[in-house]
Design a protein around this motif. Structure first.
Motif: not given
Length: 101
Positions: A27-33, A35-50
């Motif tokens: 769900l965090w990955f989907s939001a980052f990718l 809604s917030f328009k992050f790139k895929k790798k960045q969205a995965i990393f941030l979702a994991f960290i958060v």
């Protein structure tokens, strides 16, 4: 089944933590990718960290702010492994192709 020794770990609880953090990370990955328009790798990393940081904070708060709950390192481990599995699956997932009719 009564012959098995009790090792003091409720595996049902750990499976729930693992599954919940798989879903939370997705769900965090989907939001980052999306809604917030992050790139895929960045969205995965941030979702994991958060997800991992959130899990640790919740466990620490359980220990410090309540009298009936305690910090459980096994819960943190299950949370982290769930987030890791979701992140790994997202990393290797190819794009979803939808046919137009």
């Amino acid at each position: 089944m009564d012959d098995l020794p009790d090792i003091g770990v409720s595996f049902g609880d750990k499976i729930f933590h693992f599954s919940a953090y798989c879903l939370l990370t997705y769900l965090w990955f989907s939001a980052f990718l999306y809604s917030f328009k992050f790139k895929k790798k960045q969205a995965i990393f941030l979702a994991f960290i958060v997800s991992v940081i959130f899990g640790i904070i919740i466990e620490v708060l359980q220990d410090t702010m309540t009298v009936s709950r305690t910090l459980d390192v096994c819960d943190i481990t299950a949370n982290t492994l769930g987030a890791l599995l979701a992140s790994t699956a997202l990393w290797f997932k190819k794009g979803l192709h939808v046919k137009n009719y």
